[in-house]
Motif scaffolding. Structure first.
Motif, mmCIF file in Angstrom:
data_model
loop_
_atom_site.group_PDB
_atom_site.id
_atom_site.type_symbol
_atom_site.label_atom_id
_atom_site.label_comp_id
_atom_site.label_asym_id
_atom_site.label_seq_id
_atom_site.Cartn_x
_atom_site.Cartn_y
_atom_site.Cartn_z
ATOM 1 N N UNK A 1 0.824 -1.199 0.000
ATOM 2 C CA UNK A 1 0.000 0.000 0.000
ATOM 3 C C UNK A 1 0.857 1.247 0.000
ATOM 4 N N UNK A 2 0.229 2.371 -0.356
ATOM 5 C CA UNK A 2 0.882 3.687 -0.310
ATOM 6 C C UNK A 2 0.001 4.608 0.515
ATOM 7 N N UNK A 3 0.532 5.131 1.615
ATOM 8 C CA UNK A 3 -0.234 6.040 2.455
ATOM 9 C C UNK A 3 -0.370 7.392 1.772
ATOM 10 N N UNK A 4 -1.319 8.189 2.228
ATOM 11 C CA UNK A 4 -1.552 9.494 1.602
ATOM 12 C C UNK A 4 -0.364 10.437 1.771
ATOM 13 N N UNK A 5 0.531 10.161 2.744
ATOM 14 C CA UNK A 5 1.736 10.990 2.898
ATOM 15 C C UNK A 5 2.912 10.457 2.090
ATOM 16 N N UNK A 6 2.678 9.414 1.255
ATOM 17 C CA UNK A 6 3.727 8.867 0.407
ATOM 18 C C UNK A 6 4.494 7.720 1.011
ATOM 19 N N UNK A 7 4.178 7.333 2.257
ATOM 20 C CA UNK A 7 4.857 6.202 2.882
ATOM 21 C C UNK A 7 4.517 4.907 2.153
ATOM 22 N N UNK A 8 5.524 4.053 1.964
ATOM 23 C CA UNK A 8 5.315 2.724 1.384
ATOM 24 C C UNK A 8 5.031 1.751 2.515
ATOM 25 N N UNK A 9 3.986 0.936 2.339
ATOM 26 C CA UNK A 9 3.498 0.077 3.401
ATOM 27 C C UNK A 9 3.505 -1.386 2.974
ATOM 28 N N UNK A 10 3.812 -2.272 3.906
ATOM 29 C CA UNK A 10 3.750 -3.715 3.675
ATOM 30 C C UNK A 10 3.137 -4.382 4.888
ATOM 31 N N UNK A 11 3.070 -5.733 4.852
ATOM 32 C CA UNK A 11 2.438 -6.468 5.936
ATOM 33 C C UNK A 11 3.436 -7.070 6.917
ATOM 34 N N UNK A 12 4.745 -6.959 6.640
ATOM 35 C CA UNK A 12 5.732 -7.505 7.574
ATOM 36 C C UNK A 12 7.065 -6.807 7.384
ATOM 37 N N UNK A 13 7.903 -6.871 8.421
ATOM 38 C CA UNK A 13 9.257 -6.321 8.329
ATOM 39 C C UNK A 13 10.075 -7.054 7.277
ATOM 40 N N UNK A 14 9.818 -8.355 7.099
ATOM 41 C CA UNK A 14 10.548 -9.110 6.083
ATOM 42 C C UNK A 14 10.313 -8.521 4.694
ATOM 43 N N UNK A 15 9.076 -8.149 4.409
ATOM 44 C CA UNK A 15 8.765 -7.589 3.094
ATOM 45 C C UNK A 15 9.449 -6.241 2.894
ATOM 46 N N UNK A 16 9.481 -5.426 3.936
ATOM 47 C CA UNK A 16 10.185 -4.147 3.863
ATOM 48 C C UNK A 16 11.674 -4.377 3.654
ATOM 49 N N UNK A 17 12.239 -5.358 4.346
ATOM 50 C CA UNK A 17 13.672 -5.655 4.229
ATOM 51 C C UNK A 17 14.050 -6.026 2.801
ATOM 52 N N UNK A 18 13.205 -6.799 2.140
ATOM 53 C CA UNK A 18 13.473 -7.180 0.750
ATOM 54 C C UNK A 18 13.528 -5.946 -0.138
ATOM 55 N N UNK A 19 12.510 -5.104 -0.016
ATOM 56 C CA UNK A 19 12.442 -3.915 -0.867
ATOM 57 C C UNK A 19 13.627 -2.984 -0.637
ATOM 58 N N UNK A 20 13.993 -2.789 0.627
ATOM 59 C CA UNK A 20 15.109 -1.889 0.926
ATOM 60 C C UNK A 20 16.442 -2.457 0.449
ATOM 61 N N UNK A 21 16.615 -3.777 0.539
ATOM 62 C CA UNK A 21 17.842 -4.405 0.028
ATOM 63 C C UNK A 21 17.943 -4.233 -1.481
ATOM 64 N N UNK A 22 16.821 -4.360 -2.176
ATOM 65 C CA UNK A 22 16.830 -4.163 -3.625
ATOM 66 C C UNK A 22 17.172 -2.717 -3.980
ATOM 67 N N UNK A 23 16.625 -1.763 -3.233
ATOM 68 C CA UNK A 23 16.883 -0.350 -3.513
ATOM 69 C C UNK A 23 18.360 0.009 -3.344
ATOM 70 N N UNK A 24 19.023 -0.625 -2.388
ATOM 71 C CA UNK A 24 20.434 -0.316 -2.147
ATOM 72 C C UNK A 24 21.346 -0.872 -3.226
ATOM 73 N N UNK A 25 20.847 -1.782 -4.034
ATOM 74 C CA UNK A 25 21.725 -2.504 -4.954
ATOM 75 C C UNK A 25 21.217 -2.465 -6.393
ATOM 76 N N UNK A 26 20.809 -1.267 -6.833
ATOM 77 C CA UNK A 26 20.346 -1.098 -8.207
ATOM 78 C C UNK A 26 20.733 0.287 -8.722
ATOM 79 N N UNK A 27 20.725 0.435 -10.025
ATOM 80 C CA UNK A 27 20.963 1.732 -10.644
ATOM 81 C C UNK A 27 19.670 2.516 -10.839
ATOM 82 N N UNK A 28 18.599 1.808 -11.140
ATOM 83 C CA UNK A 28 17.257 2.403 -11.254
ATOM 84 C C UNK A 28 16.277 1.527 -10.486
ATOM 85 N N UNK A 29 15.216 2.138 -9.994
ATOM 86 C CA UNK A 29 14.197 1.380 -9.253
ATOM 87 C C UNK A 29 12.819 1.704 -9.818
ATOM 88 N N UNK A 30 12.074 0.638 -10.155
ATOM 89 C CA UNK A 30 10.728 0.781 -10.703
ATOM 90 C C UNK A 30 9.719 0.216 -9.695
#
Length: 259
Positions: free
Chosen positions: A177-206
């Motif tokens: 989900x995306x909150x009205x303030x732009x926060x990215x939301x998931x259902x667990x810390x594990x899911x957030x960890x995956x997304x953040x690890x991907x963001x740290x190791x890419x040139x572009x993010x979609x």
């Protein structure tokens, strides 16, 4: 409020996250369609295991949790396919890609199978990995670790080091989900960890998401929508979100949307 059957079913499934029971008559008024149309939607949702019929309406079987992968894969599929086609047009042959969990990234990968060559794929998404392994000659690397059965992915502490082993051209991921303030939301810390690890190791993010995610109340926060390179969606975002993207220079790419 009028929308296609896929959109209605996705919306009903989302409504059931905060409601124990919803009547046929209430849904018919909400979507401005006949009760017979709503009953067909409810039959489809029950067949998918998303909900249970009760006299006069429908009740949730997954309150407070995300839907299982197999159930999410059939909801809002037309919108996701439209988004996938748009993403494919922004990926070049030979690119290296990381894919996150969820159904929309899988549908993006499915689109790339028929249009691209020599891709390098890195993922913790098991259905996506199996599809790529069976259906292409792409180079594939898959995470090892604990499998989440209902979500069909690999999460846990090893995910950080897995994605850190690669520097990909594009990271492609969804969000609960995306909150009205732009926060990215998931259902667990594990899911957030995956997304953040991907963001740290890419040139572009979609970030790939259908419009239902702009009203979805997941509760684990990690990151903001204005921290990615581009957002792909089948409809325009809420005005406040669009202003955030414009101010931060994030590209918003609207696909053609479902018929």
């Amino acid at each position: 409020m009028r929308t296609g059957s896929d959109g209605r079913q996705m919306a009903i499934a989302e409504m059931l996250r905060s409601r124990d029971f919803i009547t046929v008559e209430e849904l018919a008024v909400h979507f401005a369609v006949a009760t017979q149309t709503i009953r067909r939607d409810l039959i489809a949702l029950c067949d998918q295991g998303v909900a249970r019929r009760r006299h006069g309406g429908i009740e949730s079987v997954t309150q407070g949790k995300n839907l299982a992968f197999k159930d999410r894969s059939v909801l809002n599929r037309e919108a996701k396919q439209s988004i996938a086609a748009a993403v494919a047009s922004h990926v070049h042959d030979g690119a290296s890609l990381s894919f996150g969990i969820g159904t929309t990234p899988q549908i993006v990968a499915e689109a790339l199978l028929s249009t691209h060559r020599d891709l390098k794929v890195v993922t913790n998404n098991l259905p996506l990995a199996l599809m790529v392994a069976r259906g292409s000659d792409f180079t594939l690397a898959i995470a090892g670790g604990n499998v989440r059965g209902s979500d069909l992915d690999v999460c846990g502490p090893s995910i950080d080091s897995f994605f850190a082993s690669y520097k990909v051209d594009i990271a492609i991921f969804g969000v609960a989900g995306v909150d009205e303030d732009g926060s990215l939301l998931d259902f667990s810390q594990d899911e957030v960890r995956v997304r953040e690890a991907m963001l740290r190791n890419c040139r572009k993010s979609y970030l790939v998401l259908d419009s239902s995610k702009f009203t979805r109340a997941a509760y684990v926060h990690g990151g903001r929508i204005d921290q990615v390179t581009a957002v792909f969606c089948e409809t325009e975002p809420p005005a406040r979100i669009q202003r955030m993207l414009d101010q931060s220079g994030v590209q918003f790419i609207r696909s053609s949307g479902p018929a």
